[in-house]
Design a protein around this motif. Sequence first.
Motif, PDB file in Angstrom:
ATOM      1  N   ALA A  14      -1.571   7.557   3.873  1.00  0.00           N
ATOM      2  CA  ALA A  14      -1.314   6.210   3.350  1.00  0.00           C
ATOM      3  C   ALA A  14      -2.475   5.307   3.721  1.00  0.00           C
ATOM      4  O   ALA A  14      -3.085   5.474   4.767  1.00  0.00           O
ATOM      5  CB  ALA A  14      -0.012   5.659   3.930  1.00  0.00           C
ATOM      6  N   PRO A  15      -2.795   4.335   2.874  1.00  0.00           N
ATOM      7  CA  PRO A  15      -3.882   3.430   3.203  1.00  0.00           C
ATOM      8  C   PRO A  15      -3.546   2.595   4.430  1.00  0.00           C
ATOM      9  O   PRO A  15      -2.385   2.354   4.735  1.00  0.00           O
ATOM     10  CB  PRO A  15      -4.003   2.540   1.969  1.00  0.00           C
ATOM     11  N   ASP A  16      -4.577   2.182   5.142  1.00  0.00           N
ATOM     12  CA  ASP A  16      -4.403   1.351   6.326  1.00  0.00           C
ATOM     13  C   ASP A  16      -3.843  -0.001   5.919  1.00  0.00           C
ATOM     14  O   ASP A  16      -4.485  -0.739   5.195  1.00  0.00           O
ATOM     15  CB  ASP A  16      -5.759   1.182   7.013  1.00  0.00           C
ATOM     16  N   PRO A  17      -2.623  -0.357   6.370  1.00  0.00           N
ATOM     17  CA  PRO A  17      -2.041  -1.632   5.967  1.00  0.00           C
ATOM     18  C   PRO A  17      -2.857  -2.833   6.425  1.00  0.00           C
ATOM     19  O   PRO A  17      -2.725  -3.903   5.877  1.00  0.00           O
ATOM     20  CB  PRO A  17      -0.659  -1.645   6.622  1.00  0.00           C
ATOM     21  N   ALA A  18      -3.692  -2.678   7.422  1.00  0.00           N
ATOM     22  CA  ALA A  18      -4.487  -3.804   7.892  1.00  0.00           C
ATOM     23  C   ALA A  18      -5.786  -3.933   7.116  1.00  0.00           C
ATOM     24  O   ALA A  18      -6.536  -4.873   7.318  1.00  0.00           O
ATOM     25  CB  ALA A  18      -4.789  -3.651   9.377  1.00  0.00           C
ATOM     26  N   GLY A  19      -6.068  -2.994   6.215  1.00  0.00           N
ATOM     27  CA  GLY A  19      -7.280  -3.081   5.410  1.00  0.00           C
ATOM     28  C   GLY A  19      -7.190  -4.242   4.441  1.00  0.00           C
ATOM     29  O   GLY A  19      -6.125  -4.699   4.073  1.00  0.00           O
ATOM     30  N   ALA A  20      -8.329  -4.731   4.003  1.00  0.00           N
ATOM     31  CA  ALA A  20      -8.324  -5.926   3.157  1.00  0.00           C
ATOM     32  C   ALA A  20      -7.983  -5.616   1.699  1.00  0.00           C
ATOM     33  O   ALA A  20      -7.484  -6.464   0.995  1.00  0.00           O
ATOM     34  CB  ALA A  20      -9.677  -6.614   3.229  1.00  0.00           C
ATOM     35  N   GLN A  21      -8.249  -4.431   1.225  1.00  0.00           N
ATOM     36  CA  GLN A  21      -8.040  -4.133  -0.186  1.00  0.00           C
ATOM     37  C   GLN A  21      -7.374  -2.768  -0.348  1.00  0.00           C
ATOM     38  O   GLN A  21      -7.981  -1.749  -0.080  1.00  0.00           O
ATOM     39  CB  GLN A  21      -9.400  -4.147  -0.900  1.00  0.00           C
ATOM     40  N   PRO A  22      -6.121  -2.714  -0.792  1.00  0.00           N
ATOM     41  CA  PRO A  22      -5.460  -1.423  -0.967  1.00  0.00           C
ATOM     42  C   PRO A  22      -5.960  -0.721  -2.231  1.00  0.00           C
ATOM     43  O   PRO A  22      -6.408  -1.379  -3.167  1.00  0.00           O
ATOM     44  CB  PRO A  22      -3.988  -1.802  -1.112  1.00  0.00           C
ATOM     45  N   PRO A  23      -5.874   0.596  -2.264  1.00  0.00           N
ATOM     46  CA  PRO A  23      -6.268   1.308  -3.469  1.00  0.00           C
ATOM     47  C   PRO A  23      -5.225   1.136  -4.564  1.00  0.00           C
ATOM     48  O   PRO A  23      -4.119   0.674  -4.314  1.00  0.00           O
ATOM     49  CB  PRO A  23      -6.326   2.773  -3.010  1.00  0.00           C
ATOM     50  N   ASP A  24      -5.602   1.483  -5.789  1.00  0.00           N
ATOM     51  CA  ASP A  24      -4.638   1.441  -6.896  1.00  0.00           C
ATOM     52  C   ASP A  24      -3.467   2.360  -6.568  1.00  0.00           C
ATOM     53  O   ASP A  24      -3.608   3.372  -5.903  1.00  0.00           O
ATOM     54  CB  ASP A  24      -5.291   1.923  -8.194  1.00  0.00           C
ATOM     55  N   GLY A  25      -2.286   1.987  -7.039  1.00  0.00           N
ATOM     56  CA  GLY A  25      -1.117   2.825  -6.848  1.00  0.00           C
ATOM     57  C   GLY A  25      -0.493   2.729  -5.465  1.00  0.00           C
ATOM     58  O   GLY A  25       0.191   3.634  -5.037  1.00  0.00           O
ATOM     59  N   GLU A  83       2.494  -5.629  -9.062  1.00  0.00           N
ATOM     60  CA  GLU A  83       2.948  -6.682  -8.151  1.00  0.00           C
ATOM     61  C   GLU A  83       2.978  -6.167  -6.720  1.00  0.00           C
ATOM     62  O   GLU A  83       2.617  -6.883  -5.785  1.00  0.00           O
ATOM     63  CB  GLU A  83       4.320  -7.216  -8.575  1.00  0.00           C
ATOM     64  N   VAL A  84       3.389  -4.924  -6.528  1.00  0.00           N
ATOM     65  CA  VAL A  84       3.394  -4.324  -5.195  1.00  0.00           C
ATOM     66  C   VAL A  84       1.966  -4.288  -4.649  1.00  0.00           C
ATOM     67  O   VAL A  84       1.719  -4.661  -3.498  1.00  0.00           O
ATOM     68  CB  VAL A  84       4.017  -2.907  -5.219  1.00  0.00           C
ATOM     69  N   ALA A  85       1.019  -3.882  -5.467  1.00  0.00           N
ATOM     70  CA  ALA A  85      -0.381  -3.831  -5.042  1.00  0.00           C
ATOM     71  C   ALA A  85      -0.909  -5.225  -4.726  1.00  0.00           C
ATOM     72  O   ALA A  85      -1.627  -5.424  -3.742  1.00  0.00           O
ATOM     73  CB  ALA A  85      -1.241  -3.165  -6.110  1.00  0.00           C
TER      74      ALA A  85
END
Length: 103
Positions: A14-25, A83-85
């Motif tokens: 899973a992407p790092d929730p503290a990162g500034a920009q999540p990936p698509d999806g 919207e989630v993204a």
Amino acid sequence: MHDPTTPGPDPHSAPDPAGAQPPDGVGYAVAEEVVGRVIAWYSQRIREERRAGAAPQRLGDLVARRQACVEDRHRLEEAGPEEVARITALYAARLKELEAPGP
């Protein structure tokens, strides 16, 4: 049926929730995690400010910000992927800002 020789998505990546920009999806679980971390930050800050005898206006501001986060977390339940993204990106940036060392 899934072919075991074909690699599938890694459930632990899973992407790092503290990162500034999540990936698509970005999934709902990641969005819920990052919003929850912001809510926890506000909750902790409210406790600290109460113990320190903060001004009612300061406490009111923190409580209102926390409540807005709670409402956004509820909105996630019916949000589509875009919207989630968007919410995830917004809250990841906020968390990064909140956790940044002060001046």
